[in-house]
Enzyme design. Sequence first.
Site, PDB file in Angstrom:
ATOM      1  N   GLY A 148       0.825  -1.197   0.000  1.00 24.22           N
ATOM      2  CA  GLY A 148       0.000   0.000   0.000  1.00 24.22           C
ATOM      3  C   GLY A 148       0.861   1.251   0.000  1.00 24.22           C
ATOM      4  O   GLY A 148       2.055   1.203   0.323  1.00 24.22           O
ATOM      5  N   CYS A 149       0.271   2.377  -0.344  1.00 18.19           N
ATOM      6  CA  CYS A 149       1.035   3.619  -0.459  1.00 18.19           C
ATOM      7  C   CYS A 149       1.523   4.099   0.908  1.00 18.19           C
ATOM      8  O   CYS A 149       2.712   4.370   1.089  1.00 18.19           O
ATOM      9  CB  CYS A 149       0.209   4.695  -1.162  1.00 18.19           C
ATOM     10  SG  CYS A 149      -1.433   4.964  -0.463  1.00 18.19           S
ATOM     11  N   TYR A 150       0.610   4.190   1.876  1.00 15.85           N
ATOM     12  CA  TYR A 150       1.042   4.621   3.210  1.00 15.85           C
ATOM     13  C   TYR A 150       2.063   3.651   3.806  1.00 15.85           C
ATOM     14  O   TYR A 150       3.088   4.083   4.342  1.00 15.85           O
ATOM     15  CB  TYR A 150      -0.157   4.753   4.148  1.00 15.85           C
ATOM     16  CG  TYR A 150      -1.074   5.924   3.873  1.00 15.85           C
ATOM     17  CD1 TYR A 150      -0.610   7.233   3.920  1.00 15.85           C
ATOM     18  CD2 TYR A 150      -2.428   5.732   3.607  1.00 15.85           C
ATOM     19  CE1 TYR A 150      -1.459   8.311   3.701  1.00 15.85           C
ATOM     20  CE2 TYR A 150      -3.293   6.802   3.387  1.00 15.85           C
ATOM     21  CZ  TYR A 150      -2.804   8.091   3.437  1.00 15.85           C
ATOM     22  OH  TYR A 150      -3.640   9.158   3.229  1.00 15.85           O
TER      23      TYR A 150
END
Lengths: 345, 345, 345, 345
Positions: A148-150
């Site tokens: 995921g990005c975070y």
Amino acid sequence: MLKVAIIGGSGYTGGELLRLLEQHPHVKIAAVTSERSKGKPISTLFPNLKSCRLKFESFKIRNIIKKADLFFLCLPHKTSQEAVAGLYKAGKKVIDLSADYRLKNASVYRKWYDIQHKYPALLKNAVYGLPELYRERIKCASIIANPGCYPTGAILGLAPIIKSAFIDSNSIIVDSKSGVSGAGRNPALPFMFSEVSGSVKAYAITIHRHTPEIEQELSIVSKKKIKINFTPHLIPMDRGILSTIYVKLNRKVNSTDINRIYKKFYANEPFVRVLTDNEYPNTKAVVGTNSCDIAMFVDKRKNSLIIVTVIDNLLKGASGQAVQNMNIMYEFDETTALKTASTYP
Amino acid sequence: MLKVAIIGGSGYTGGELLRLLEQHPHVKIAAVTSERSKGKPISTLFPNLKSCRLKFESFKIRNIIKKADLFFLCLPHKTSQEAVAGLYKAGKKVIDLSADYRLKNASVYRKWYDIQHKYPALLKNAVYGLPELYRERIKCASIIANPGCYPTGAILGLAPIIKSAFIDSNSIIVDSKSGVSGAGRNPALPFMFSEVSGSVKAYAITIHRHTPEIEQELSIVSKKKIKINFTPHLIPMDRGILSTIYVKLNRKVNSTDINRIYKKFYANEPFVRVLTDNEYPNTKAVVGTNSCDIAMFVDKRKNSLIIVTVIDNLLKGASGQAVQNMNIMYEFDETTALKTASTYP
Amino acid sequence: MLKVAIIGGSGYTGGELLRLLEQHPHVKIAAVTSERSKGKPISTLFPNLKSCRLKFESFKIRNIIKKADLFFLCLPHKTSQEAVAGLYKAGKKVIDLSADYRLKNASVYRKWYDIQHKYPALLKNAVYGLPELYRERIKCASIIANPGCYPTGAILGLAPIIKSAFIDSNSIIVDSKSGVSGAGRNPALPFMFSEVSGSVKAYAITIHRHTPEIEQELSIVSKKKIKINFTPHLIPMDRGILSTIYVKLNRKVNSTDINRIYKKFYANEPFVRVLTDNEYPNTKAVVGTNSCDIAMFVDKRKNSLIIVTVIDNLLKGASGQAVQNMNIMYEFDETTALKTASTYP
Amino acid sequence: MLKVAIIGGSGYTGGELLRLLEQHPHVKIAAVTSERSKGKPISTLFPNLKSCRLKFESFKIRNIIKKADLFFLCLPHKTSQEAVAGLYKAGKKVIDLSADYRLKNASVYRKWYDIQHKYPALLKNAVYGLPELYRERIKCASIIANPGCYPTGAILGLAPIIKSAFIDSNSIIVDSKSGVSGAGRNPALPFMFSEVSGSVKAYAITIHRHTPEIEQELSIVSKKKIKINFTPHLIPMDRGILSTIYVKLNRKVNSTDINRIYKKFYANEPFVRVLTDNEYPNTKAVVGTNSCDIAMFVDKRKNSLIIVTVIDNLLKGASGQAVQNMNIMYEFDETTALKTASTYP
């Protein structure tokens, strides 16, 4: 030439995969699917890809399976479960940009995503696609669970020191600020220009689904059960995530020592840049690139450490990392199609 | 390897030249100058160029002249006059991004720039660096007067029909909308974030210095004395210029006919894309690229033609075009270092 | 206390009416309707109206008709036709913010809106709600056709000189730049933050529905049949419209003369500010207010006139003007609830 | 009528004071000073204040002292020290928007501001102008040290629970996100549109001067020595501060309990709105107002509390609070000139 297909390619991560893979010298895009846009030329959805001659087609697994060897999946979670399993059984390689194969524990998945995982046995076959931690395993993986990005920004910020005795691994707080493209491309009121422009807000406080993903990876690296506070914020900008990470120190250390640890940890990484201690990371420096910039600051008054990381949520936080994983899997130079410096301003 | 120097490289056009030339396979950047930032590493001014190892130096013509064969000048007008002349006399090639050698007529220059040109005899040696009009002459030029940002969009929008009998060449209105980077990088109140954000304004109405430049080139192409109305506007965005051009038609023609003329005119141009008549140009599709998108619309009710062009003011409107000119001069493939598609969003 | 109802109040114009009318000392908001949000508190849709205790209800004409004397209609065109007619027959006063009663000629309406008007006989009863032109008729009107946002800026910019012999009324070009809130509040891809941010585009070239509205009013004032070129553009900002208007001059006049004409024409207008000739209008100066700023520039080289107007599209271009009309109809001070200066920046 | 003067009125806080005080029914602005802009009409610097007839004058204490009874000081710190002392000695009341009289301890001031305080004896006479904590003392104060923007949001977020036994007051982290107007109006590269737009960065990590101010006030309220982590971030928006505050809980409490404490603490406050637990504060809801919105969230997994506050940095964070303080000092209704709801969007 490696033949690849992009499944669910009409969103922002699909668009970035198209852009990157079109420039890739060893790859041929054999198919791009989109149920909503089937039949339309790519360029009608992506004005930056005017010269692209491909059209969206419908995703029929039987038809598409023959066209490509590697499949990038940009499907919503839950839908992706099924598609990954089908492609895997057909002997294909998959890079899944959804969250469906990231969490190793099916009951954690169920708790945070509110659905049962239908292929829990497959979870152990999936490799978490963060090259800085799992490069060797990625090389021979069949299923890549693309991070995921975070989590990408948070884990890269903490990996070098999470095992260290001088931090309190129970004290971690990740406060992240994301551009609006992180919310995807489906029209919805909260992401309309006039609602977002000139404004900042926090959202999903205590309940964001990237929380267990960050915890899982930090726990694996540190060999301890780690829980964190994670708060995401929506910032009026297209792209970029800045994560400000707070950790308590158990003993006195200075910024130079910390900096040395990070420099060493990432010494051979092509996409991680450890800044020297007076430079503040800025998303503008990484937007459009696959880089992660990291800086660290010791607060002597509080004996705590503040780590700041910046990435482009659609590149190192999604499609760029997916291409990096592909490069590793197929033994291309790891930076192929990912070398561009961003424009400034 | 061609050795180049960038003179006055600390602004936005300098930064884009650095970014492009660093990726260029046949070029070596031998020197970059900046009086204000001499001694500083490039990367302190351009966070996107972290891996660049160069430092700014002072511009001393005697020292620098030996270092390079081609000089890109990003100096303010007036200062550039002198530098171009000096380098030219030393037998060097120059691509001048200032306005100093664009106007062929020294008295027009004097009128609009409020100063005397000190080297009027040199003006005839300078080639106006718009490849779509002057490619052959660029090949053997010693001084390239690199076009202004507004003129590039305006001239490319009008060149295919300016000679045509069916337009009234006396009726041209160019209404342009520019991002803020067009104002340069010197701190000034009107370009501070809080002054510009969420706002649009017109400026320099009837008096903008790009007016005579557009008129000169349209006059040359059409072999008629042409005067235009030109109004620039400041838009709250970093980059990009959209020009909306209004022309009266002398006879009935339809969009398809006009489109055909443009398609033919730009058939072999690598950086001009003529859109089909229902697509609206969007700066977002060209920002980060050297492309110019053009669309044209006939207003049958008024018997007039509306042409819309978009460019990136720092690329096709400045540094990208400069590199394109260099590629032509040195017989590199014209698109070298300029092929990247832009990110989206 | 005047009892008012807002029909279709969940969009941006509805929100601004709520905000303004809540501050109005002589008005009580008796009802606000929204089919989609019925039952919800106002504040769930308008975070700026946290203290508002009203809830949205469904629009049932029989129930609502008793509650109020004046009805503000923020319905889509076509739907509004019916609602206006029903309220009018019930003896109520209506301020219609849709386009349904603006065009006096039902066949022009049909041509541009692609539907038949069902109440053509009512059109002559509707007064075009631009106080600067129709204040006397507004006083006793039963139906106010509240002007469109683009027409407000364009007509106010041209009204003082459209009758004049020294302009060529056949040469008018209106090039307008609008903030995104002008597109309304319904989620749609083209108005998502990531699609709009950092970008400008033209749209609806030659076919925008505000064209005949501008033409109608200019024709009435000048007593000539006037046709114009009108091109709207989408600007990455919430609010504001800047219109740049080009007109040919038939004889030599200077800016001072023109300025005098405008100053005189708007001498007693509380919401029109004629700038002196060196100040450039800026949407930031009017956003949040009901004001229209106007400046005019003579281009001597081309013998043409450039007029620039700025308004807040949701205030002078919609809800502010609607409240101004109400103030006139009910003989309240015309500026009641409309006096606030905007914040800066 | 109370006669007031604004000293140093050409920046953003000066502009907001002018806007608010012009609408105030009991106040007359007797003078506005600016060294840089002396002689210029107010409206040349503030396009939103076109109808304001005042001009900037030079600040000569002897001349100005007779003109007004209350002085708002918008001077840089250090300069303000002197001016406050001079006005105080002349028997005038002062609301000082600089930091010079906020810190009670001259050695703390010296440490963080790098200069000696020349009037340390006056510090004890200054009242910290946060009405929610010091309303009674403000009533009879001669010198108001108007709080900093970050401290206002942080202190209001923590005041209701800082004394409570169930939090660990040693664990406080304040992560703040501010619009660019917080940096003031002096032109500087880091705040130019093209540098800030589309980007987020942290700055002044561990060293921001608002840190001791927050600590001082939390220590006073809690009667314990409190130190915090404070990290400010620059967000691409004009106005607004969102602060995300993390605190460890010593025992299990739930959101409802916490919410009740806050509701009670702020029950009679006109400018603090405690949101119910599922609403996320958004700067857009408070920009243009003097309100502070607060929400709180318990993270049961980590047994910690997350508090989010939003304010307009120029209003509740500066000029709005200054006017609120004036209203209290002079026994005007506390909300006079501060009641406006913000526009939306």
